[in-house]
Scaffold this motif. Structure first.
Motif, PDB file in Angstrom:
ATOM      1  N   ASP A 186     114.464  22.101  15.601  1.00  0.00           N
ATOM      2  CA  ASP A 186     114.046  21.519  16.881  1.00  0.00           C
ATOM      3  C   ASP A 186     112.949  22.158  17.446  1.00  0.00           C
ATOM      4  O   ASP A 186     112.331  21.443  18.461  1.00  0.00           O
ATOM      5  CB  ASP A 186     115.211  22.006  17.981  1.00  0.00           C
ATOM      6  N   LEU A 245     109.956  19.510  17.260  1.00  0.00           N
ATOM      7  CA  LEU A 245     110.138  18.443  17.813  1.00  0.00           C
ATOM      8  C   LEU A 245     108.647  18.003  18.669  1.00  0.00           C
ATOM      9  O   LEU A 245     108.199  16.892  18.845  1.00  0.00           O
ATOM     10  CB  LEU A 245     111.004  18.600  19.093  1.00  0.00           C
ATOM     11  N   ASP A 246     107.795  19.007  18.992  1.00  0.00           N
ATOM     12  CA  ASP A 246     106.581  18.700  19.937  1.00  0.00           C
ATOM     13  C   ASP A 246     105.584  18.517  18.676  1.00  0.00           C
ATOM     14  O   ASP A 246     104.268  18.031  19.231  1.00  0.00           O
ATOM     15  CB  ASP A 246     106.372  19.907  20.821  1.00  0.00           C
ATOM     16  N   ASP A 255     118.262  14.817  17.344  1.00  0.00           N
ATOM     17  CA  ASP A 255     117.292  15.158  18.257  1.00  0.00           C
ATOM     18  C   ASP A 255     116.081  14.568  17.950  1.00  0.00           C
ATOM     19  O   ASP A 255     115.424  13.677  18.993  1.00  0.00           O
ATOM     20  CB  ASP A 255     116.873  16.562  18.346  1.00  0.00           C
ATOM     21  N   ASP A 260     116.670  10.588  18.815  1.00  0.00           N
ATOM     22  CA  ASP A 260     116.875  10.490  20.348  1.00  0.00           C
ATOM     23  C   ASP A 260     115.302  10.516  20.908  1.00  0.00           C
ATOM     24  O   ASP A 260     114.874   9.545  21.764  1.00  0.00           O
ATOM     25  CB  ASP A 260     117.652  11.242  21.137  1.00  0.00           C
ATOM     26  N   LYS A 261     114.503  11.382  20.583  1.00  0.00           N
ATOM     27  CA  LYS A 261     112.977  11.532  21.097  1.00  0.00           C
ATOM     28  C   LYS A 261     112.222  10.566  20.925  1.00  0.00           C
ATOM     29  O   LYS A 261     111.221   9.970  21.728  1.00  0.00           O
ATOM     30  CB  LYS A 261     112.688  12.902  20.592  1.00  0.00           C
ATOM     31  N   PHE A 262     112.246   9.966  19.574  1.00  0.00           N
ATOM     32  CA  PHE A 262     111.254   9.053  18.996  1.00  0.00           C
ATOM     33  C   PHE A 262     111.797   7.742  18.774  1.00  0.00           C
ATOM     34  O   PHE A 262     111.102   6.689  18.299  1.00  0.00           O
ATOM     35  CB  PHE A 262     110.615   9.644  17.753  1.00  0.00           C
TER      36      PHE A 262
END
Length: 215
Positions: A38, A41-42, A69, A72-74
């Protein structure tokens, strides 16, 4: 221009998480985002990588914990072998119960089969079923780039454990034998733990495989 592989070692079991980036388009895959990933993620936004998919070599907790994660984020699909559905849904098989003290279940969005070719986003990937470490373990082979992501099926000089639920050493050796016999010796191998290797070295020095290839 080809593919760039970036490895990040994450979590308490030192799991290898990989980003595979197309140099021309910056299209990017992530492979096995387990615990601790995690913190990554950035990275895609910071580096201008265009995330396209999560590839999962298998559904053990230490390889899949943060797949949701990234999904969901991408808004990218999580792709795994079809034979791994039970591992996803059973905390005893995905070892989350044993390793975290709390049973967890996981999801995937797309299921592939042995021999399938994924030809999308500027990547061409052949799917190898590698049952043995888990029932639905997979090797992700990129023939145009000469690289293989072997998960916990093949390590430098060794193979994955088969004493987890659903494991089978005979299945693992059989599936590795088939795959390695087909791959060019110069293929680079990126495993789920530890350093990278290549097919030539494993044929010559891996004690689980040398009897097959050197007799």
């Amino acid at each position: 221009m080809g593919k760039i592989v970036k490895k990040y070692v994450c979590g308490p079991i030192q799991t290898n998480c990989y980003f595979v980036i197309d140099e021309k388009t910056a299209n990017t895959l992530i492979i096995d985002p387990g615990p601790g990933s995690d913190r990554l993620l950035d990275l895609p936004l910071e580096n201008g990588w265009h995330m396209k998919a999560v590839l999962l070599t298998h559904a053990h907790w230490d390889h899949i914990e943060h797949a949701a994660d990234f999904h969901d984020k991408f808004s990218i699909p999580r792709i795994i072998l079809d034979k791994e559905k039970e591992t996803l849904s059973d905390p005893a098989i995905n070892v989350s119960e044993d390793l975290t003290g709390q049973g967890r279940t996981y999801e995937a969005d797309r299921f592939v089969r042995d021999g399938d070719i994924i030809d999308e986003w500027g990547f061409r990937i052949k799917v190898y079923a590698l049952p043995g470490h888990t029932p639905g373990g997979a090797g992700w082979y990129m023939p145009d780039d000469g690289i293989l992501f072997s998960g916990d099926s093949l390590f430098q000089g060794s193979t994955g454990r088969t004493d987890f639920p659903g494991g089978s050493m005979s299945d693992l050796i059989r599936s590795l034998n088939k795959m390695i016999a087909e791959l060019p010796v110069e293929t680079r191998v990126y495993p789920g733990h530890g350093p990278e290797t290549d097919i030539a070295s494993e044929k010559m020095y891996n004690p689980f495989l040398t009897d097959i290839f050197n007799n």
